[in-house]
Design a protein around this motif. Structure first.
Motif, mmCIF file in Angstrom:
data_model
loop_
_atom_site.group_PDB
_atom_site.id
_atom_site.type_symbol
_atom_site.label_atom_id
_atom_site.label_comp_id
_atom_site.label_asym_id
_atom_site.label_seq_id
_atom_site.Cartn_x
_atom_site.Cartn_y
_atom_site.Cartn_z
ATOM 1 N N ASP A 42 0.844 -1.188 0.000
ATOM 2 C CA ASP A 42 0.000 0.000 0.000
ATOM 3 C C ASP A 42 0.887 1.249 0.000
ATOM 4 O O ASP A 42 1.987 1.238 0.565
ATOM 5 C CB ASP A 42 -0.871 0.019 1.270
ATOM 6 C CG ASP A 42 -1.911 -1.101 1.262
ATOM 7 O OD1 ASP A 42 -2.088 -1.738 0.212
ATOM 8 O OD2 ASP A 42 -2.538 -1.317 2.307
ATOM 9 N N ASN B 248 -7.135 3.247 1.166
ATOM 10 C CA ASN B 248 -8.377 3.502 0.434
ATOM 11 C C ASN B 248 -8.959 4.862 0.825
ATOM 12 O O ASN B 248 -9.284 5.689 -0.027
ATOM 13 C CB ASN B 248 -9.386 2.392 0.731
ATOM 14 C CG ASN B 248 -10.735 2.673 0.070
ATOM 15 O OD1 ASN B 248 -10.871 2.563 -1.142
ATOM 16 N ND2 ASN B 248 -11.713 3.074 0.853
ATOM 17 N N LEU C 153 -6.694 6.399 -2.327
ATOM 18 C CA LEU C 153 -7.333 5.782 -3.493
ATOM 19 C C LEU C 153 -8.729 6.351 -3.740
ATOM 20 O O LEU C 153 -9.147 6.493 -4.898
ATOM 21 C CB LEU C 153 -7.391 4.263 -3.324
ATOM 22 C CG LEU C 153 -6.022 3.585 -3.202
ATOM 23 C CD1 LEU C 153 -6.191 2.084 -3.005
ATOM 24 C CD2 LEU C 153 -5.156 3.856 -4.426
ATOM 25 N N ILE D 61 -12.311 1.966 -3.481
ATOM 26 C CA ILE D 61 -12.021 0.713 -4.199
ATOM 27 C C ILE D 61 -13.235 -0.221 -4.132
ATOM 28 O O ILE D 61 -13.725 -0.529 -3.050
ATOM 29 C CB ILE D 61 -10.773 0.050 -3.570
ATOM 30 C CG1 ILE D 61 -9.527 0.895 -3.829
ATOM 31 C CG2 ILE D 61 -10.566 -1.364 -4.111
ATOM 32 C CD1 ILE D 61 -9.180 1.123 -5.283
#
Lengths: 82, 136
Positions: A78, B18, B22, B30
């Motif tokens: 990540d 996330n 993201l 996601i």
């Protein structure tokens, strides 16, 4: 379907499925577990692992997706860049 | 088709990635499950675990509805994947499966382009059906 679990300080244990390989020699375990060679046209090794999915923490198994095309993507980490 | 992503990061780090990055690239965040393989055991089963770095390399596996691996690709960390090539391969595998193996997709095949129908008469005659320019 994936089963939700409550997050805690203890990490969920990853359950490994027995893939039917020959039992490993226990007397002199190799320092490095040998990696398997993956072959096309052969069954994908099944696994169960914790996952983050749309705001929830769930347990996911590859076998839950039988009947669908799966794209399984490993990546180094990540917050890496590409 | 379902996508599963997987790395050695914890599910908590997946959530942070996330939520904080993201979701700024993908509206709503996601849409697929982000799996955690903290001991690398799944990566080892798939042969893409790097024990020196303690991470999983960029391995990508196409698995059919019977759970059979149809294709894979592995890249070192600094080069990203080509998503459209992956989708093209999945479309090709789906076409072959739907034809029950009666059709094959030659080099350079794209959706809409001609397939080949392997049969004894095609042996030695592919040059009539497929040109080198079809590869591009």
């Amino acid at each position: 379907m994936p089963q939700e679990f409550k997050p805690g300080c203890q990490r969920p244990e990853i359950k490994k499925k027995d893939t039917g390989g020959a039992p490993a020699e226990v007397q002199n375990p190799p320092e490095e577990v040998e990696q398997k060679m993956i072959r096309v046209g052969k069954p994908a090794p099944d696994f169960t692992a914790p996952a983050y999915y749309k705001g929830k923490f769930v347990m996911t198994s590859l076998s839950e997706y039988l009947g669908k095309w799966i794209l399984l993507c490993f990546y180094p980490g990540d917050f890496t860049f590409v | 088709m379902e996508v599963l992503s997987i790395s050695v990061d914890s599910i908590y780090v997946h959530k942070m990635w996330n939520d904080h990055e993201l979701s700024k690239m993908v509206e709503g965040g996601i849409p697929f499950a982000m799996l955690s393989d903290q001991d690398g055991s799944i990566g080892k089963q798939y042969g893409i675990y790097d024990p020196d770095a303690g991470v999983e390399t960029r391995g990508r596996f196409i698995i059919d509805p019977d759970g059979v691996i149809q294709g894979f690709e592995v890249l070192t960390p600094s080069v990203g994947r080509n998503v459209s090539e992956t989708l093209r391969q999945i479309q090709a595998f789906q076409l072959v499966r739907e034809s029950k193996g009666t059709e094959a997709t030659p080099s350079g095949w794209q959706p809409g382009k001609k397939t080949l129908k392997p049969n004894p008469g095609l042996v030695g005659n592919v040059w009539k059906e497929w040109k080198v320019s079809d590869a591009f």
